[in-house]
Every structure is written in C-alpha cells, then in structure tokens.
Design a protein around this motif. Structure first.
Motif, PDB file in Angstrom:
ATOM      1  N   GLU A 178      15.447   5.669  67.315  1.00 53.83           N
ATOM      2  CA  GLU A 178      16.780   5.408  67.827  1.00 53.83           C
ATOM      3  C   GLU A 178      17.435   4.289  66.625  1.00 53.83           C
ATOM      4  O   GLU A 178      16.907   3.586  66.004  1.00 53.83           O
ATOM      5  CB  GLU A 178      16.997   4.468  68.761  1.00 53.83           C
ATOM      6  N   THR A 179      18.803   4.897  66.147  1.00 53.20           N
ATOM      7  CA  THR A 179      19.368   4.051  65.069  1.00 53.20           C
ATOM      8  C   THR A 179      20.738   4.057  65.701  1.00 53.20           C
ATOM      9  O   THR A 179      21.233   4.658  66.415  1.00 53.20           O
ATOM     10  CB  THR A 179      19.465   4.917  63.740  1.00 53.20           C
ATOM     11  N   THR A 197      19.734   9.077  68.625  1.00 57.21           N
ATOM     12  CA  THR A 197      18.287   9.680  68.358  1.00 57.21           C
ATOM     13  C   THR A 197      18.344  10.502  67.392  1.00 57.21           C
ATOM     14  O   THR A 197      18.944  11.470  67.454  1.00 57.21           O
ATOM     15  CB  THR A 197      17.624   9.951  69.705  1.00 57.21           C
ATOM     16  N   VAL A 198      17.497  10.023  66.166  1.00 57.51           N
ATOM     17  CA  VAL A 198      17.125  11.049  65.154  1.00 57.51           C
ATOM     18  C   VAL A 198      15.565  11.354  65.015  1.00 57.51           C
ATOM     19  O   VAL A 198      14.895  10.508  65.527  1.00 57.51           O
ATOM     20  CB  VAL A 198      17.929  10.719  63.963  1.00 57.51           C
ATOM     21  N   ASP A 199      15.386  12.635  64.327  1.00 57.80           N
ATOM     22  CA  ASP A 199      13.976  12.740  64.271  1.00 57.80           C
ATOM     23  C   ASP A 199      13.830  12.734  62.528  1.00 57.80           C
ATOM     24  O   ASP A 199      14.688  13.328  61.783  1.00 57.80           O
ATOM     25  CB  ASP A 199      13.542  14.192  64.468  1.00 57.80           C
TER      26      ASP A 199
END
Length: 339
Positions: free
Chosen positions: A44-45, A61-63
């Motif tokens: 999470e960023t 939320t990023v991968d």
C-alpha cells in the motif's frame, strides 16, 4: 585404425559438439517445461495530487517486484509441463477452426501460419535450387575453357553476398518506386505494389533464396561432373542416347549422392528461414518458425520475455527438421549398407 588413434581424431569434435550442441539442446528442452516469473509483492502506498488549498492524497494498492540483497529482481521457476507447447500450438483455436470447417482461419494462428509458410518455402525452393544449380553446372562444364573461369566467378557472386544484404537488395528493387517496379508499371500501365499482399512477398522471398543458394549447389555439382566416367558417357553417345537420356541415365545417377547431400543441407537451412523475413519486412504478412521464436524472445513493454514459449517453439522446429530429414537419412543409410 587403432581405437586410440580414432579417439584422438574424433574426441575433440565430440567434446565441442557436447558443449555447443548437446548442452544447449538439453537446456532449451528443460526451459520448455518450466516457467520463470518475477516475484511480486502487494504494498500500500500513498499517492498525492496537487490541490488547493491542500493536496489530495489517497491510499492505493500496487504490485511491485521483490528485490534481493543485490538489488536484482527475484524470480521463481516452476514446472508447467506441456503448458508452453499448448500456448504455442493453441489447440483450442485449432479445434474450433476445424470443427467450423473454416480451414483458412487456422493460418491466423501464429504457429500454424508460420509452419505453413516454412514448409511451403522449404519444399518449393528445394527442387528449384537443385535444378538451377545442376543447369548452371552442366552449362559451365560444357563451355569453352576461355569463358569457364569468368562464368564460375559470376555464378558464385550471389552466394558470397551476406544473406540480409542480399534480401534488402532484392526488396529495394521492388518496394515502392524501385527500379523493377517502375519498369513493370511503365510496361503494364498500372500501379503495382509488390509488398501490399502476402503472396507476392512470398514469391520474392523464394526467388531470393533460389538466387542465393543455387551457386552452392552449382559448386557441388560442378565438382561431381569432373568425376563422371567418360567411357560410360561415350558409350551412351555411340548407342545413340540423346542429351536428355545421357543426363537421366548417366549423369543424374552418378550425382545422386551429391543431390542427397545438397537436399540435406538445404532442408536444414531453409526450415530455419529467418533472414528473408527480416530483410523483406514481411512480419505483417508472412512469418517463419524461426522468426516466431525470435518474437517470443523480444521483450514486451514491461521488459518480460516468453522464454518458455520460445524454447517450446525451438523444440517444435527441431522436430520438424528431423521429420523432413528422415527419408533422406534412410536413403543415405541404405546406400551406405549397399556399398
């Protein structure tokens, strides 16, 4: 010959073949059954955008790839069995096309379209290369000695040219307002676009391959003609045999081992056709199995390469070459046992 002497001669070649042929083949076979992927983690960023009077922030939320202690992206390799081969062959689309009776749609599948072009290219150019090479060899052999040397030199020029350069040269003669295209347009009075459809590109690619490889067949056949038994040939002339009959019953049987040799070399080389696809820029109309493997290895927008599918495509290409060579190898083996 003693075994130690035989091993001293053959050993270095076998060692190099194990290192540069057998080991890479085993590696490609292993990669075709395994899939290597990057390891990602979900984090999470907070992302903020300019705003007035305060910035607007949101949590998303990023991968992102996981890095090791050296800063390299971590990868994981898993066994996938025949999955890579299934993705290359695409049996679902193949079955749907067959069940619907739309046979032409099979060629829209990358592998089957590439296989169709590769087989057509190989099997059509093979008799042309042998026939043109034999014709040049007989012509030069029957020419007077004063012009035989220059004729051999001129005949070998197409074979000396680098394949990609030769393909580009032929393309420049026909593409757009090329010299030969302009001549054909002035003769016919119509606009001609040789590179607007696939079948004309395919014909030009076949023409280039015959033009480029026929000198190789010519050299082999010309050397073989020097060993023809002149007594047998003179006996055929005395018996009233025509030129065609002497060619059919004396010269061709004598050159048959060389014909088989040239066929073996040409089948292995043409089934791996690649330079013509690049030189003629035919990717939009015609692709080969070798180019398909190259395309799988080309990184996509995210930098990933389909190594497993490329390995599967390479193994399928090798299987195809073996199938084509089996009849010629069986004939060679029977001739060897007979001798």
């Amino acid at each position: 010959m003693k075994f130690r002497t035989f091993a001293a001669f053959v050993g270095p070649s076998l060692l190099l073949m194990m290192i540069f042929i057998a080991a890479p083949l085993v590696s490609v076979l292993w990669q075709s059954f395994h899939l290597t992927q990057n390891v990602f983690e979900t984090v999470e960023t907070e992302r903020c955008t300019p705003g007035f009077p305060n910035a607007v922030c949101e949590t998303i939320t990023v991968d992102r790839p996981v890095l090791d202690e050296n800063g390299e992206i971590q990868t994981v390799t898993s066994f996938v069995g025949w999955q890579s081969y299934s993705r290359v062959l695409d049996p679902d689309a193949l079955g749907a096309a067959i069940s619907s009776g739309d046979w032409w749609s099979i060629l829209n599948i990358d592998f089957w379209g590439a296989l169709r072009f590769t087989l057509t290219f190989t099997l059509v150019t093979l008799p042309l290369v042998i026939g043109v090479g034999l014709l040049i060899a007989i012509t030069v052999n029957n020419a007077v000695k004063t012009i035989r040397g220059p004729a051999i030199f001129i005949s070998l020029l197409p074979f000396i040219i680098t394949p990609v350069i030769g393909a580009l040269s032929i393309r420049w003669l026909f593409v757009g307002d090329g010299i030969l295209t302009a001549l054909m347009e002035s003769w016919s009075g119509q606009d001609i676009a040789m590179f607007a459809q696939g079948w004309t590109i395919e014909l030009l690619m076949m023409f280039y391959r015959v033009w480029h490889v026929a000198p190789f067949a010519f050299v082999i056949f010309y050397a073989g003609l020097q060993t023809v038994n002149m007594d047998t040939l003179e006996s055929a002339i005395i018996d009233g045999a025509s030129r065609f009959e002497r060619l059919r019953y004396v010269i061709v049987p004598h050159l048959m081992p060389l014909i088989v040799f040239i066929a073996l070399i040409h089948l292995m080389d043409s089934y791996r056709v690649f330079e013509e696809v690049i030189g003629f820029r035919s990717e939009a109309h015609r692709i080969s199995l070798q180019w398909l493997t190259f395309d799988y290895l080309t990184p996509d927008d995210s930098g990933n390469r389909s190594v497993s599918r490329a390995s599967a495509s390479s193994m399928l290409t090798m299987v195809g070459i073996v199938i084509l060579l089996v009849p010629l190898l069986r004939r060679t083996w029977r001739d060897h046992k007979g001798s």
